[in-house]
Enzyme design. Structure first.
Site, PDB file in Angstrom:
ATOM      1  N   LEU A  38      45.746  33.359  33.572  1.00  0.00           N
ATOM      2  CA  LEU A  38      46.640  34.257  34.324  1.00  0.00           C
ATOM      3  C   LEU A  38      47.257  33.556  35.524  1.00  0.00           C
ATOM      4  O   LEU A  38      48.340  33.903  35.970  1.00  0.00           O
ATOM      5  CB  LEU A  38      45.851  35.475  34.818  1.00  0.00           C
ATOM      6  N   GLY A  39      46.545  32.608  36.029  1.00  0.00           N
ATOM      7  CA  GLY A  39      47.079  31.913  37.195  1.00  0.00           C
ATOM      8  C   GLY A  39      46.021  31.018  37.771  1.00  0.00           C
ATOM      9  O   GLY A  39      44.827  31.162  37.481  1.00  0.00           O
ATOM     10  N   GLY A  91      44.873  29.347  41.479  1.00  0.00           N
ATOM     11  CA  GLY A  91      45.056  29.163  42.910  1.00  0.00           C
ATOM     12  C   GLY A  91      44.652  27.752  43.262  1.00  0.00           C
ATOM     13  O   GLY A  91      44.502  26.888  42.379  1.00  0.00           O
ATOM     14  N   PHE A  99      41.811  26.721  44.546  1.00  0.00           N
ATOM     15  CA  PHE A  99      40.434  26.406  44.191  1.00  0.00           C
ATOM     16  C   PHE A  99      39.983  27.024  42.869  1.00  0.00           C
ATOM     17  O   PHE A  99      39.073  26.545  42.244  1.00  0.00           O
ATOM     18  CB  PHE A  99      39.471  26.885  45.286  1.00  0.00           C
ATOM     19  N   GLY A 100      40.626  28.145  42.496  1.00  0.00           N
ATOM     20  CA  GLY A 100      40.105  28.871  41.347  1.00  0.00           C
ATOM     21  C   GLY A 100      41.154  29.107  40.282  1.00  0.00           C
ATOM     22  O   GLY A 100      42.351  28.958  40.504  1.00  0.00           O
ATOM     23  N   LYS A 120      36.997  34.526  36.851  1.00  0.00           N
ATOM     24  CA  LYS A 120      37.542  33.618  37.843  1.00  0.00           C
ATOM     25  C   LYS A 120      36.564  32.463  37.982  1.00  0.00           C
ATOM     26  O   LYS A 120      35.379  32.672  38.233  1.00  0.00           O
ATOM     27  CB  LYS A 120      37.710  34.349  39.171  1.00  0.00           C
ATOM     28  N   ALA A 144      42.129  31.973  37.153  1.00  0.00           N
ATOM     29  CA  ALA A 144      41.823  33.298  36.612  1.00  0.00           C
ATOM     30  C   ALA A 144      42.208  33.315  35.137  1.00  0.00           C
ATOM     31  O   ALA A 144      43.331  32.956  34.777  1.00  0.00           O
ATOM     32  CB  ALA A 144      42.597  34.362  37.379  1.00  0.00           C
ATOM     33  N   ASP A 198      42.965  37.233  54.359  1.00  0.00           N
ATOM     34  CA  ASP A 198      43.944  36.544  53.507  1.00  0.00           C
ATOM     35  C   ASP A 198      44.787  37.574  52.759  1.00  0.00           C
ATOM     36  O   ASP A 198      45.102  37.405  51.580  1.00  0.00           O
ATOM     37  CB  ASP A 198      43.215  35.618  52.526  1.00  0.00           C
TER      38      ASP A 198
HETATM   39  N1  LIG Z   1      41.863  40.516  38.146  1.00  0.00           N
HETATM   40  C1  LIG Z   1      43.053  39.989  37.839  1.00  0.00           C
HETATM   41  N2  LIG Z   1      43.864  40.631  36.977  1.00  0.00           N
HETATM   42  C2  LIG Z   1      45.073  40.101  36.654  1.00  0.00           C
HETATM   43  N3  LIG Z   1      45.553  38.949  37.151  1.00  0.00           N
HETATM   44  C3  LIG Z   1      44.794  38.267  38.014  1.00  0.00           C
HETATM   45  C4  LIG Z   1      43.507  38.749  38.412  1.00  0.00           C
HETATM   46  N4  LIG Z   1      42.970  37.881  39.283  1.00  0.00           N
HETATM   47  C5  LIG Z   1      43.871  36.902  39.447  1.00  0.00           C
HETATM   48  N5  LIG Z   1      44.971  37.126  38.687  1.00  0.00           N
HETATM   49  C6  LIG Z   1      46.160  36.274  38.587  1.00  0.00           C
HETATM   50  O1  LIG Z   1      45.762  34.927  38.677  1.00  0.00           O
HETATM   51  C7  LIG Z   1      46.379  34.296  39.793  1.00  0.00           C
HETATM   52  C8  LIG Z   1      45.423  33.318  40.417  1.00  0.00           C
HETATM   53  O2  LIG Z   1      44.382  34.050  41.015  1.00  0.00           O
HETATM   54  P1  LIG Z   1      43.260  33.379  41.876  1.00  0.00           P
HETATM   55  O3  LIG Z   1      42.524  34.470  42.548  1.00  0.00           O
HETATM   56  O4  LIG Z   1      42.507  32.425  41.024  1.00  0.00           O
HETATM   57  O5  LIG Z   1      44.057  32.481  42.874  1.00  0.00           O
HETATM   58  P2  LIG Z   1      44.902  32.803  44.156  1.00  0.00           P
HETATM   59  O6  LIG Z   1      44.495  34.080  44.769  1.00  0.00           O
HETATM   60  O7  LIG Z   1      46.353  32.727  43.794  1.00  0.00           O
HETATM   61  O8  LIG Z   1      44.547  31.562  45.043  1.00  0.00           O
HETATM   62  P3  LIG Z   1      43.169  31.053  45.679  1.00  0.00           P
HETATM   63  O9  LIG Z   1      42.147  30.864  44.602  1.00  0.00           O
HETATM   64  O10 LIG Z   1      43.559  29.753  46.304  1.00  0.00           O
HETATM   65  O11 LIG Z   1      42.777  32.117  46.667  1.00  0.00           O
HETATM   66  C9  LIG Z   1      46.796  35.444  40.723  1.00  0.00           C
HETATM   67  O12 LIG Z   1      47.890  35.106  41.505  1.00  0.00           O
HETATM   68  C10 LIG Z   1      47.125  36.532  39.717  1.00  0.00           C
HETATM   69  O13 LIG Z   1      48.432  36.354  39.235  1.00  0.00           O
END
Ligand SMILES: Nc1ncnc2c1ncn2[C@@H]1O[C@H](COP(=O)(O)OP(=O)(O)OP(=O)(O)O)[C@@H](O)[C@H]1O
Length: 588
Positions: free
Chosen positions: A292-293, A295, A297-298, A315, A300, A407
């Site tokens: 899904l994406g 970030g 560090f992580g 995640k 999803a 954040d």
């Molecule tokens: N529970 C979820 N349901 C649907 N999409 C999600 C969910 N969690 C994350 N995503 C998608 O995955 C992307 C990456 O999420 P993730 O939390 O891994 O990173 P981030 O918030 O963008 O960055 P970081 O890990 O640096 O805080 C999000 O921007 C979102 O588009």
């Protein structure tokens, strides 16, 4: 049958009478997660080691330090020992019943040991490489994961005699009568370095260079330096903090292992209650879907449960560092304790390759940032007001639970298919309960008074995503939970103007505030007046003058109702792109 094959377990890991959250069942030496059935030792009810580290750290060190005097005082240890099968199937030790407490009780081999108030102990032992961790006198707590208390000694003896398959026994050495302390990480004391009020005693130099950059840019860019100066602040940061347009990478993270305040009044029982719905998944239970994406560090990933068909998100960490690991664990701990419709729902954890992954609800509509920036799709005012209301509602709950998000931004707000919005991403969240602060009652949970004034400002670390950061945080000053209100104000600006939070699109002042006049001129032509007035309250420079999320939730909820009921005129105007200079008139 169907349910059985779903194969998940509820929340806890147990070492004797000591219960851990699964994500706390971590070797204190090598930080590896100790999985179900892995050998471990819990020493003096507080230090948990995986099997290999226990041997290295405790057994060998003890032997080295006192090779002659074998044992002076036995440390209390609960140990899970895996004993391989012996080819000849021989039993290497015998058992006896011993009094748990010094009291008279009747004794019978056929009565379960618990009913007799006794424990099963090793009475005779043949020392072999496999049994080297056992000692005469050890109490046997579990055999192959089953507590011995409900069995009688002959049943246990029979199981232990079957030596053709691996045996897993949990034993307790040392005195058994001490009280069971709180061993789970969530309740343990921690360094108070992050909480000092006095700048001089603060252990802040986590990001001196960034702080210095910000200070430097402030002096470079006085408010009077106009447009160039205003952008200069952020350009400067962009160079030094590697900001990108969407502000997704420039996370500033602290290195402190923080979660609960040492004064947190949570009791173990409370924690069990809030945690009982945590599920532990096995990798085989989940079918991986799309990424899904990712970030900084992580990552999803969408997953589907093989047996129940539930669609969820795992995640996982993609960059491993101590601080990333700690932030991730913190996110698990924070999320686990929360339950609110507008806060991302935590489902459980998944262990893979000795690493922990977080399992949450899947939110199907993408991020709020995606919706704001997709200018081809209409985004009616009512939907924008409701998005703000939902975030305020989730944030009000978080603050009532004593949590500062730190954040909050449009990337961390996810939109459900029904249009409702949830607040997500708690990697940088922290708890702000303070028992010495009379305005901040020493209660952690929904009972907290939501109407109380803001908490005392403290010297916390500068963390978050720069475009949404409150000025006091960017300037390295003390701050409180009202930093989240400023971030929310920036999200409202994005909603109002359908612009990104990048200062190229969203005019900012030299002191990290909102440059109101150009923003209003550029972005607010069709915005309902009440909505932008609420936004202006949130981005006030003086954090004490910003409203609480509770107040924002109430204002936005009633404004949403008012707008929905009375806005046919406003909706008409909106469809013709004509500014409704005033909010809809009240119905008579
Ligand atoms: N529970 C979820 N349901 C649907 N999409 C999600 C969910 N969690 C994350 N995503 C998608 O995955 C992307 C990456 O999420 P993730 O939390 O891994 O990173 P981030 O918030 O963008 O960055 P970081 O890990 O640096 O805080 C999000 O921007 C979102 O588009």
């Amino acid at each position: 049958m169907f349910l059985m094959s779903c194969c998940y377990f509820f929340w806890k890991q147990v070492a004797g009478e000591h219960k851990f959250h699964p994500d706390c069942f971590v070797c204190s030496k090598c930080q590896a997660y100790i999985g179900d059935g892995d050998s471990y030792a819990l020493v003096e009810r507080s230090k948990l080691y995986c099997g290999p580290c226990y041997k290295k750290v405790v057994v060998l060190q003890t032997e080295k330090s006192s090779p002659k005097k074998k044992k002076k005082k036995q440390a209390h240890t609960v140990q899970l020992i895996n004993i391989p099968p012996t080819p000849e199937g021989q039993k290497r030790f015998s058992l006896s019943l011993e009094e748990k407490q010094a009291k008279e009780s009747s004794s019978s081999e056929d009565v379960p040991v618990a009913a007799q108030g006794k424990s099963i102990c090793i009475s005779d032992l043949e020392t072999t490489p496999e049994t080297v961790s056992l000692q005469v006198g050890d109490r046997i707590l579990e055999v192959n994961g089953t507590p011995v208390t409900d069995h009688n000694i002959s049943e246990i003896d029979r199981i232990l005699s079957q030596r053709t398959s691996q045996l897993r026994i949990t034993v307790e050495h040392g005195p058994s009568s001490n009280p069971v302390p709180d061993v789970c990480g969530i309740f343990s004391s921690r360094s108070s370095s992050e909480e000092s009020n006095s700048p001089s005693s603060s252990n802040e130099p986590e990001f001196p260079s960034i702080n210095n950059n910000v200070q430097a840019s402030l002096s470079d860019c006085s408010p009077s330096s106009g447009e160039r100066g205003r952008l200069g602040v952020f350009n400067y940061e962009r160079r030094h903090m590697k900001l990108d347009r969407h502000g997704s990478a420039p996370k500033v993270r602290n290195n402190y292992p923080v979660m609960c305040s040492p004064t947190s009044p949570l009791s173990r029982t409370q924690s069990y209650r809030v945690s009982k719905n945590q599920r532990i998944f096995r990798p085989a239970d989940l079918i991986k879907g799309e990424v899904l994406g990712q970030g900084f560090f992580g990552k999803a990933v969408k997953v589907t449960h093989r047996y129940t068909g539930e669609v969820m998100v795992i995640k996982e960490l993609v960059r491993y560092s101590d601080s990333a690991q700690r932030d991730f664990l913190k996110e698990v701990k924070v999320l686990r304790s929360l339950d609110h419709y507008h806060v991302l729902k935590f489902i459980g954890v998944l262990y893979r390759d000795k690493r922990l992954n977080l399992v949450t609800e899947f939110v199907g509509g993408g991020t709020l940032e995606n919706i704001i920036s997709d200018l081809d799709k209409p985004f009616p005012w009512l939907q924008r007001i409701n998005a703000a209301r939902d975030i305020a509602s989730g944030m009000s709950y978080l603050h009532s639970m004593g949590i500062i998000h730190r954040d909050l931004n449009s990337n961390n707000c996810l939109v459900r298919d029904d249009g409702s919005v949830v607040v997500a991403d708690f990697g940088l969240a922290r708890v702000f309960i303070d028992e010495n602060d009379s305005r901040c009652p020493n209660s952690f949970g929904p009972g907290r008074d939501k109407h109380k004034p803001a908490g005392r400002k403290k010297r916390y670390t500068m963390v978050g995503t720069a475009f949404w950061m409150a000025p006091e945080m960017l300037k390295g000053k003390d701050y409180n939970e009202r930093v989240d209100v400023f971030s929310f104000g920036i999200v409202m600006c994005e909603l109002i103007g359908r612009v990104s939070a990048c200062p190229d699109d969203l005019p900012r002042s030299g002191d990290f505030g909102l440059d109101e006049v150009p923003f209003m001129a550029q972005c607010c032509d069709t915005c309902p007046k009440t909505f932008h007035q609420i936004m202006l309250m949130c981005v006030r420079m003086d954090s004490d003058e910003r409203p609480s999320f509770d107040e924002l939730d109430q204002r936005l909820s009633s404004f949403s109702l008012h707008f929905e009921r009375l806005s046919p005129r406003a909706k008409d105007l909106e469809s013709y792109h004509i500014s409704p200079t005033e909010d809809p008139p009240p119905k008579t």
